[in-house]
Write a protein that holds these residues in place. Sequence first.
Motif, PDB file in Angstrom:
ATOM      1  N   HIS A   2       0.759  -1.375  -0.060  1.00 44.76           N
ATOM      2  CA  HIS A   2       0.050  -0.052   0.084  1.00 44.76           C
ATOM      3  C   HIS A   2       1.057   1.302  -0.076  1.00 44.76           C
ATOM      4  O   HIS A   2       2.030   1.375   0.819  1.00 44.76           O
ATOM      5  N   LEU A   3       0.536   2.266  -0.695  1.00 44.71           N
ATOM      6  CA  LEU A   3       1.209   3.556  -0.411  1.00 44.71           C
ATOM      7  C   LEU A   3       0.066   4.823  -0.564  1.00 44.71           C
ATOM      8  O   LEU A   3      -0.947   4.619  -1.388  1.00 44.71           O
ATOM      9  N   VAL A   4       0.368   5.502   0.428  1.00 45.62           N
ATOM     10  CA  VAL A   4      -0.465   6.679   0.345  1.00 45.62           C
ATOM     11  C   VAL A   4       0.326   7.931   0.622  1.00 45.62           C
ATOM     12  O   VAL A   4       1.252   8.275   1.335  1.00 45.62           O
ATOM     13  N   ALA A   5      -0.100   8.995  -0.311  1.00 47.12           N
ATOM     14  CA  ALA A   5       0.596  10.180  -0.148  1.00 47.12           C
ATOM     15  C   ALA A   5      -0.248  11.362   0.636  1.00 47.12           C
ATOM     16  O   ALA A   5      -1.331  11.683   0.137  1.00 47.12           O
ATOM     17  N   CYS A   6       0.433  11.495   1.769  1.00 48.72           N
ATOM     18  CA  CYS A   6      -0.521  12.195   2.750  1.00 48.72           C
ATOM     19  C   CYS A   6      -0.387  13.763   2.564  1.00 48.72           C
ATOM     20  O   CYS A   6       0.864  14.208   2.394  1.00 48.72           O
ATOM     21  N   MET A   7      -1.256  14.381   2.676  1.00 52.27           N
ATOM     22  CA  MET A   7      -1.064  15.780   2.419  1.00 52.27           C
ATOM     23  C   MET A   7      -1.745  16.857   3.548  1.00 52.27           C
ATOM     24  O   MET A   7      -2.184  16.519   4.444  1.00 52.27           O
ATOM     25  N   ASP A   8      -0.994  18.174   3.430  1.00 55.91           N
ATOM     26  CA  ASP A   8      -1.538  19.188   4.531  1.00 55.91           C
ATOM     27  C   ASP A   8      -2.859  19.901   3.887  1.00 55.91           C
ATOM     28  O   ASP A   8      -2.644  20.632   3.086  1.00 55.91           O
ATOM     29  N   ALA A   9      -3.883  19.465   4.354  1.00 61.31           N
ATOM     30  CA  ALA A   9      -5.030  20.163   3.949  1.00 61.31           C
ATOM     31  C   ALA A   9      -5.017  21.411   4.738  1.00 61.31           C
ATOM     32  O   ALA A   9      -5.716  22.473   4.363  1.00 61.31           O
ATOM     33  N   ASP A  10      -4.515  21.412   5.985  1.00 59.15           N
ATOM     34  CA  ASP A  10      -4.243  22.544   6.765  1.00 59.15           C
ATOM     35  C   ASP A  10      -2.914  22.425   7.533  1.00 59.15           C
ATOM     36  O   ASP A  10      -2.692  21.698   8.514  1.00 59.15           O
ATOM     37  N   TRP A  11      -1.978  23.249   6.997  1.00 58.54           N
ATOM     38  CA  TRP A  11      -0.638  23.050   7.372  1.00 58.54           C
ATOM     39  C   TRP A  11      -0.289  23.607   8.927  1.00 58.54           C
ATOM     40  O   TRP A  11       0.693  23.622   9.352  1.00 58.54           O
ATOM     41  N   ARG A  12      -1.422  24.660   9.319  1.00 60.96           N
ATOM     42  CA  ARG A  12      -1.221  25.305  10.661  1.00 60.96           C
ATOM     43  C   ARG A  12      -2.561  25.354  11.423  1.00 60.96           C
ATOM     44  O   ARG A  12      -3.257  26.161  11.311  1.00 60.96           O
ATOM     45  N   PRO A  13      -3.130  24.138  11.641  1.00 60.56           N
ATOM     46  CA  PRO A  13      -4.475  23.939  12.021  1.00 60.56           C
ATOM     47  C   PRO A  13      -4.887  24.940  13.329  1.00 60.56           C
ATOM     48  O   PRO A  13      -4.041  25.120  14.127  1.00 60.56           O
ATOM     49  N   ALA A  14      -6.037  25.597  13.246  1.00 60.90           N
ATOM     50  CA  ALA A  14      -6.445  26.471  14.465  1.00 60.90           C
ATOM     51  C   ALA A  14      -6.581  25.997  15.846  1.00 60.90           C
ATOM     52  O   ALA A  14      -6.100  26.652  16.607  1.00 60.90           O
ATOM     53  N   TRP A  15      -6.855  24.738  15.918  1.00 60.59           N
ATOM     54  CA  TRP A  15      -6.831  23.942  17.322  1.00 60.59           C
ATOM     55  C   TRP A  15      -5.462  23.966  17.689  1.00 60.59           C
ATOM     56  O   TRP A  15      -5.192  24.115  19.119  1.00 60.59           O
ATOM     57  N   ARG A  16      -4.454  23.900  16.941  1.00 61.14           N
ATOM     58  CA  ARG A  16      -2.940  23.834  17.346  1.00 61.14           C
ATOM     59  C   ARG A  16      -2.667  25.315  17.714  1.00 61.14           C
ATOM     60  O   ARG A  16      -1.954  25.685  18.874  1.00 61.14           O
ATOM     61  N   VAL A  17      -3.059  26.317  17.132  1.00 59.60           N
ATOM     62  CA  VAL A  17      -2.644  27.735  17.318  1.00 59.60           C
ATOM     63  C   VAL A  17      -3.303  28.109  18.286  1.00 59.60           C
ATOM     64  O   VAL A  17      -2.433  29.171  19.241  1.00 59.60           O
ATOM     65  N   GLU A  18      -4.658  27.976  18.729  1.00 57.96           N
ATOM     66  CA  GLU A  18      -4.965  28.496  19.951  1.00 57.96           C
ATOM     67  C   GLU A  18      -4.571  27.905  21.131  1.00 57.96           C
ATOM     68  O   GLU A  18      -4.394  28.644  22.238  1.00 57.96           O
TER      69      GLU A  18
END
Length: 300
Positions: free
Chosen positions: A48-64
Amino acid sequence: MLDTPSLYFRAYFGVPESLRAPDGTPVNAVRGLLDFIDRLVGDHRPDHLVACMDADWRPAWRVELIPSYKAHRVAEEHEGGPDEEEVPDTLSPQVPVIESVLDALGIARVGVAGYEADDVIGTFTARAKGPVDIVTGDRDLYQLVDDARGVRVLHPVKGVGTLQITDEAVLREKYGVDGRGYADLALLRGDPSDGLPGVPGIGEKTAARLLAEFGDLAGIVAAVDDPASRLTPSQRKRLDAARPYLAVAPKVVRVATDVPLPDVDTTLPRAPRDPAAVEELGARWGLGGSLRRLLGTLGA
């Protein structure tokens, strides 16, 4: 599991920008990533191979929780949506090309709104029933290394040409912790590249010693309150002052393992999903040998 943004950044800086499409657009990141996937599949033959992407590179829940999180990499803030990341001008136009090529090949590409690629990787890894190799140029995902479950990190050490296989023995030798302890080490040490302040005066070696002595972050915090613990006065003072940070940092530093993943076929394709699109993309962007080699390796 491919940490795709990490890998295309490395490809961009490791492959000459003189590689261009017929219209003169640089395609060094595209071709570098395709060449890397070709070598990876040829050497490791994953099921199996999955190319994982940043749909949000700086999520608001982390920034909060930690406002400085990746703040130095913000190019433009967007109200109510993901902030724009500072990316080299000639890399940004290549990302949609990478996505189109992966889709045409039939390589699973997964990004989930509100989460980083690391979180997608963390969730796929938590659900995996067999061994997992995580391919990333960042250290953050060392926290997922788990010998008992067969989870390793393949870390490019020079461009994207040579991979260092990182298991728990490598982590213990280099950092003094296993995979489970790496997140605690990282949040104590801090990481300027991610805007994580860490605990002032607690560097990597001190953090490793504290974790060896007290087991984990909870044990270290408990030691601050225990007058009999073997913390030095300065360590006790610094850790006590850092309590607000230590209360929120684990959620920021540890990858999510409960991301709502889409239903996607992760099987390594033997033939392209859309041969016509592959041919058109190859011609339009001058992907030539890079694309032909990958197609040959997938079909082997």
